[in-house]
Design a protein around this motif. Structure first.
Motif, PDB file in Angstrom:
ATOM      1  N   GLN A 438      35.799 -86.521  -3.053  1.00 36.16           N
ATOM      2  CA  GLN A 438      34.741 -85.555  -3.306  1.00 36.16           C
ATOM      3  C   GLN A 438      34.606 -85.443  -4.824  1.00 36.16           C
ATOM      4  OE1 GLN A 438      33.203 -83.329  -0.937  1.00 36.16           O
ATOM      5  NE2 GLN A 438      31.997 -82.643  -2.691  1.00 36.16           N
ATOM      6  N   ILE A 439      33.412 -85.581  -5.328  1.00 37.65           N
ATOM      7  CA  ILE A 439      33.238 -85.462  -6.777  1.00 37.65           C
ATOM      8  C   ILE A 439      33.374 -83.992  -7.176  1.00 37.65           C
ATOM      9  CG2 ILE A 439      31.572 -85.720  -8.659  1.00 37.65           C
ATOM     10  CD1 ILE A 439      30.624 -88.245  -7.405  1.00 37.65           C
ATOM     11  N   PRO A 440      34.325 -83.677  -8.047  1.00 38.18           N
ATOM     12  CA  PRO A 440      34.525 -82.263  -8.406  1.00 38.18           C
ATOM     13  C   PRO A 440      33.282 -81.700  -9.090  1.00 38.18           C
ATOM     14  CG  PRO A 440      36.210 -83.677  -9.404  1.00 38.18           C
ATOM     15  CD  PRO A 440      35.202 -84.577  -8.787  1.00 38.18           C
ATOM     16  N   SER A 441      32.931 -80.489  -8.730  1.00 32.09           N
ATOM     17  CA  SER A 441      31.761 -79.899  -9.370  1.00 32.09           C
ATOM     18  C   SER A 441      32.103 -78.524  -9.915  1.00 32.09           C
ATOM     19  CB  SER A 441      30.596 -79.824  -8.394  1.00 32.09           C
ATOM     20  OG  SER A 441      30.786 -78.741  -7.517  1.00 32.09           O
ATOM     21  N   GLN A 442      31.226 -78.041 -10.751  1.00 35.05           N
ATOM     22  CA  GLN A 442      31.477 -76.804 -11.462  1.00 35.05           C
ATOM     23  C   GLN A 442      30.276 -75.882 -11.310  1.00 35.05           C
ATOM     24  OE1 GLN A 442      31.953 -77.189 -15.741  1.00 35.05           O
ATOM     25  NE2 GLN A 442      34.119 -77.605 -15.361  1.00 35.05           N
ATOM     26  N   ALA A 443      30.516 -74.602 -11.042  1.00 31.77           N
ATOM     27  CA  ALA A 443      29.385 -73.677 -10.940  1.00 31.77           C
ATOM     28  C   ALA A 443      28.855 -73.374 -12.338  1.00 31.77           C
ATOM     29  CB  ALA A 443      29.838 -72.392 -10.268  1.00 31.77           C
ATOM     30  N   LEU A 444      27.551 -73.286 -12.455  1.00 28.00           N
ATOM     31  CA  LEU A 444      26.971 -72.932 -13.749  1.00 28.00           C
ATOM     32  C   LEU A 444      26.935 -71.415 -13.863  1.00 28.00           C
ATOM     33  CD1 LEU A 444      23.961 -75.406 -13.846  1.00 28.00           C
ATOM     34  CD2 LEU A 444      26.098 -75.563 -15.108  1.00 28.00           C
ATOM     35  N   LEU A 445      27.429 -70.895 -14.965  1.00 34.06           N
ATOM     36  CA  LEU A 445      27.406 -69.447 -15.163  1.00 34.06           C
ATOM     37  C   LEU A 445      25.971 -68.957 -15.124  1.00 34.06           C
ATOM     38  CD1 LEU A 445      30.036 -68.954 -17.978  1.00 34.06           C
ATOM     39  CD2 LEU A 445      30.183 -68.371 -15.535  1.00 34.06           C
ATOM     40  N   PRO A 488      28.298 -81.711 -11.568  1.00 34.52           N
ATOM     41  CA  PRO A 488      29.587 -82.393 -11.585  1.00 34.52           C
ATOM     42  C   PRO A 488      30.402 -82.013 -12.824  1.00 34.52           C
ATOM     43  CG  PRO A 488      27.736 -83.976 -11.680  1.00 34.52           C
ATOM     44  CD  PRO A 488      27.160 -82.634 -11.478  1.00 34.52           C
ATOM     45  N   SER A 489      31.686 -81.805 -12.638  1.00 35.52           N
ATOM     46  CA  SER A 489      32.546 -81.389 -13.756  1.00 35.52           C
ATOM     47  C   SER A 489      32.516 -82.397 -14.895  1.00 35.52           C
ATOM     48  CB  SER A 489      33.993 -81.240 -13.283  1.00 35.52           C
ATOM     49  OG  SER A 489      34.039 -80.502 -12.102  1.00 35.52           O
ATOM     50  N   LEU A 490      32.362 -83.662 -14.523  1.00 35.12           N
ATOM     51  CA  LEU A 490      32.328 -84.695 -15.556  1.00 35.12           C
ATOM     52  C   LEU A 490      31.240 -84.453 -16.584  1.00 35.12           C
ATOM     53  CD1 LEU A 490      32.852 -88.101 -13.734  1.00 35.12           C
ATOM     54  CD2 LEU A 490      34.164 -87.178 -15.627  1.00 35.12           C
ATOM     55  N   LEU A 491      30.191 -83.753 -16.144  1.00 33.96           N
ATOM     56  CA  LEU A 491      29.060 -83.551 -17.045  1.00 33.96           C
ATOM     57  C   LEU A 491      29.114 -82.190 -17.725  1.00 33.96           C
ATOM     58  CD1 LEU A 491      26.143 -85.022 -14.925  1.00 33.96           C
ATOM     59  CD2 LEU A 491      27.600 -86.157 -16.590  1.00 33.96           C
ATOM     60  N   ALA A 492      30.260 -81.509 -17.569  1.00 31.64           N
ATOM     61  CA  ALA A 492      30.379 -80.163 -18.128  1.00 31.64           C
ATOM     62  C   ALA A 492      29.878 -80.159 -19.568  1.00 31.64           C
ATOM     63  CB  ALA A 492      31.832 -79.708 -18.087  1.00 31.64           C
ATOM     64  N   GLY A 493      29.096 -79.173 -19.897  1.00 35.16           N
ATOM     65  CA  GLY A 493      28.645 -79.063 -21.274  1.00 35.16           C
ATOM     66  C   GLY A 493      27.311 -79.737 -21.538  1.00 35.16           C
ATOM     67  N   SER A 494      26.886 -80.632 -20.630  1.00 31.66           N
ATOM     68  CA  SER A 494      25.585 -81.244 -20.911  1.00 31.66           C
ATOM     69  C   SER A 494      24.487 -80.461 -20.196  1.00 31.66           C
ATOM     70  CB  SER A 494      25.584 -82.724 -20.536  1.00 31.66           C
ATOM     71  OG  SER A 494      25.864 -82.880 -19.182  1.00 31.66           O
ATOM     72  N   ASP A 495      23.268 -80.748 -20.573  1.00 29.65           N
ATOM     73  CA  ASP A 495      22.132 -79.966 -20.121  1.00 29.65           C
ATOM     74  C   ASP A 495      21.787 -80.269 -18.650  1.00 29.65           C
ATOM     75  OD1 ASP A 495      19.721 -78.808 -19.657  1.00 29.65           O
ATOM     76  OD2 ASP A 495      18.640 -79.881 -21.244  1.00 29.65           O
ATOM     77  N   PRO A 496      21.933 -79.290 -17.750  1.00 34.84           N
ATOM     78  CA  PRO A 496      21.695 -79.564 -16.331  1.00 34.84           C
ATOM     79  C   PRO A 496      20.255 -79.989 -16.048  1.00 34.84           C
ATOM     80  CG  PRO A 496      22.085 -77.199 -16.700  1.00 34.84           C
ATOM     81  CD  PRO A 496      22.341 -77.893 -17.991  1.00 34.84           C
ATOM     82  N   VAL A 497      19.313 -79.409 -16.759  1.00 34.60           N
ATOM     83  CA  VAL A 497      17.915 -79.760 -16.514  1.00 34.60           C
ATOM     84  C   VAL A 497      17.673 -81.222 -16.876  1.00 34.60           C
ATOM     85  CG1 VAL A 497      15.527 -79.259 -17.108  1.00 34.60           C
ATOM     86  CG2 VAL A 497      17.170 -77.388 -16.862  1.00 34.60           C
ATOM     87  N   ALA A 498      18.198 -81.612 -18.027  1.00 36.90           N
ATOM     88  CA  ALA A 498      18.038 -83.004 -18.447  1.00 36.90           C
ATOM     89  C   ALA A 498      18.682 -83.937 -17.432  1.00 36.90           C
ATOM     90  CB  ALA A 498      18.655 -83.210 -19.822  1.00 36.90           C
ATOM     91  N   ALA A 499      19.848 -83.546 -16.925  1.00 36.63           N
ATOM     92  CA  ALA A 499      20.550 -84.406 -15.972  1.00 36.63           C
ATOM     93  C   ALA A 499      19.713 -84.578 -14.705  1.00 36.63           C
ATOM     94  CB  ALA A 499      21.911 -83.820 -15.636  1.00 36.63           C
TER      95      ALA A 499
END
Ligand code: ADP
Ligand code: MG
Length: 584
Positions: A438-445, A488-499
């Motif tokens: 399962q690809i670990p994911s992170q909730a966006l604040l 995805p946690s791997l992308l933590a810190g990058s712009d979710p909209v852009a992704a």
């Protein structure tokens, strides 16, 4: 006009249009017949680019005199007797159409003798009309079919033919491919009185490979040989360094039959996933063999298309076989000649880990104080450069230039690493690795809102499942608007909209929407967006980490889109550039 049944001749000319499109298709049908007859020696003679003469002679089983006129009737075949047989075909022919079709559009002579009979038999047909009775005639065992004045009675067809040289090349290509597929059969092709191809029938495919590609390319082709349950994938594929701008360098055989199947060649290309530059294609000759029951060959009159019972299995076998061969041979570049290298002595200004300012406030370069490294002696022991898992030598960071490239030293010279491409590769492989679970994911604040045009919104909805698997939680939020809650946690810190946008940007429908591949493609896109940009200054620790992570990659030398992540300047090259070696 009243409805009427078409006269036989007209019917066979219509049918001929599907089977006999051009001289090369005549050659194909006749060669296939010879192979079906168990020939070990096939001689093909072509004149006038196939419009004047095509003759195919074999030493196969032959046709008994009393069956010879039957062979020329439509739907007459010795290879099939019931409809059930259709699903278990082991011969190349089965439709019983080829000879009738060819004979209806040419002046046609067939001469044949079986091994059991003392005399042979000959039959002449002109434009589909049987000219004479079957004549007894002395002939070697086997069959000779002569097709003269092809399309003499269908002038319209002639108009569609390409130039003579194109038609001749088609024949060359075709015979060469069959020679490759049947290396135990001796083929001889002569065009306009000159020998165009001659094989020995020794069973060695590489020998024929040189005729299809050049000797140089043939030498570089990688061998594929993989067995999966009841199927087998074998043949030759080009290394990633050898590519073309189209798919035409790909030849596929399924159960000894040359097929043109876009989705199968796509599967093959996907085996190269992320190793080729965008828009470049590999070359390959691939043989896929599986139980006849699992292939439906009765799809197309020219028998050049097939259907598989387990399509996905076949595709994934091809992909895996290709991938395995590529990983086994590449991406380690050949270490050329002797590598002259000894572990560098620590030098002022350097430490084991990276670049440091020379101590003592000395900031300007002063040749007197620098220890001049001596050029290594030729007699020094050969040291194999230590390689990391992915085949990249272990690199020592020197620094960053232009906020875009890392400079590093390897045992065999200098490396320039593109930080964006390298990071893209690292992210991509991590994703692919995590994907098995399962690809670990992170909730966006702070959940982000994306608004899209309606076409893009539909695309995103179509890919909802994939996005979820990748660790995105996206929910509809009004018309064409979505809320991104997790990523995805791997992308933590990058712009979710852009992704999210990058996923649907120019998303064209893939030719083979294998679920796996869609995911990989999307991952590739997301990684591109998320990877550190050129222009970003990295701390020394970040630079070091980037190099270590890149070394750990499976395919560190290219980004997922096929661009190189690094450029290598060998010591040899440096020495030559500085005039230290070679003629002075
Ligand atoms: P198919 O190959 O689909 O059976 P064709 O029209 O190509 O149909 O050939 C009809 C029949 O003629 C074949 O089934 C085979 O029995 C016979 N035949 C054709 N070519 C050869 C050959 N070179 N050697 C022996 N038999 C042949
Ligand atoms: Mg046939």
């Amino acid at each position: 006009m009243p409805i009427k049944i078409l006269p036989d001749e007209v019917a066979s000319q219509i049918a001929a249009g599907e089977v006999v499109e051009r001289p090369a298709s005549v050659v194909k049908e006749l060669v296939e017949n010879s192979l079906d007859a168990g020939a070990t020696h096939i001689t093909i003679t072509v004149e006038g680019a196939g419009q004047k003469l095509i003759e195919v002679a074999d030493d196969g089983l032959g046709i008994p005199a009393k069956e010879i006129s039957m062979a020329l009737a439509r739907h007459a075949t010795s290879k099939l007797s019931s409809a059930a047989d259709l699903f278990n075909i082991e011969t190349l022919g089965f439709r019983g159409e080829a000879l009738a079709s060819i004979a209806s559009v040419s002046r046609f002579t067939i001469t044949s003798r079986t091994r059991e009979s003392e005399v042979g038999a000959r039959l002449v047909v002109e434009g589909g009309q049987i000219d004479s009775d079957v004549q007894p005639i002395g002939a070697p065992a086997g069959t000779v079919v002569r097709v003269e004045d092809l399309f003499y009675n269908v002038p319209a067809r002639r108009k569609f033919l390409k130039t003579d040289s194109t038609e001749r090349r088609q024949i060359d290509d075709l015979v060469t491919r069959y020679a490759l597929a049947y290396p135990d059969v001796r083929f001889h092709l002569s065009q306009e009185g000159r020998s165009a191809l001659q094989t020995t029938g020794s069973g060695d495919r590489r020998e024929v490979l040189a005729a299809l590609f050049s000797t140089d390319i043939a030498r570089q082709m990688l061998e594929v040989n993989a067995v999966y349950d009841e199927s087998r994938v074998s043949g030759y594929i080009s290394p990633t360094s050898l590519t073309r701008s189209n798919r035409r360098g790909i030849t596929l055989f399924v159960n000894g039959r040359w097929v043109q199947d876009i989705s199968l060649s796509t599967a093959l290309i996907q085996g190269y996933h992320s190793m080729l530059m965008v828009g470049r294609y590999p070359m390959a000759v691939m043989f896929i063999d599986l139980p006849p029951k699992q292939v439906d060959v009765n799809v197309h009159p020219a028998k050049s298309e097939v259907r598989f019972t387990n399509r996905d299995d076949v595709f994934s076998s091809v992909q895996r076989a290709v991938r395995r061969a590529l990983l086994a041979y590449s991406p380690v570049p050949p270490v050329q000649g002797q590598v002259r290298w000894s572990p560098p002595e620590p030098q002022p200004g350097f430490d084991k880990g990276g670049w440091q300012r020379p101590s003592g406030g000395q900031s300007s370069f002063s040749p007197d104080h620098a220890t001049t490294p001596q050029p290594p002696e030729k007699s020094q022991p050969v040291v194999q450069p230590p390689l990391s898992a992915g085949g990249v030598p272990l690199l020592r960071l020197i620094g960053q230039v232009g906020s875009a490239y890392l400079v590093a030293e390897g045992p065999d010279g200098l490396y320039l690493v593109d930080q964006h491409a390298a990071h893209e590769r690292i992210l991509f492989e991590r994703f692919m690795e995590q994907r098995s679970q399962q690809i670990p994911s992170q909730a966006l604040l702070d959940p982000a809102t994306v608004e899209l045009d309606s076409a893009s919104a539909r695309l995103l909805e179509d890919q909802a499942e994939v996005m979820k698997n990748l660790g995105f939680e996206i929910e509809p939020f009004g018309p064409n608007t979505f809320k991104v809650r997790r990523m995805p946690s791997l992308l933590a810190g990058s712009d979710p909209v852009a992704a999210v946008r990058s996923v649907i940007e120019d998303f064209e429908e893939d030719e083979t929407p294998l679920q796996n591949e869609i995911e990989a493609k999307i991952i590739g896109r997301v990684c591109k967006r998320a990877a550190v940009k050129a222009g970003k200054v990295l701390s020394v620790d970040e630079q070091k980490a980037l190099l270590r992570d890149l070394e750990a990659c499976q395919s560190p030398r290219t980004c997922p889109h096929g661009r190189p992540t690094m450029i290598h300047l060998s010591i040899d090259l440096l020495e030559r550039q500085f005039g230290r070696t070679g003629p002075r």
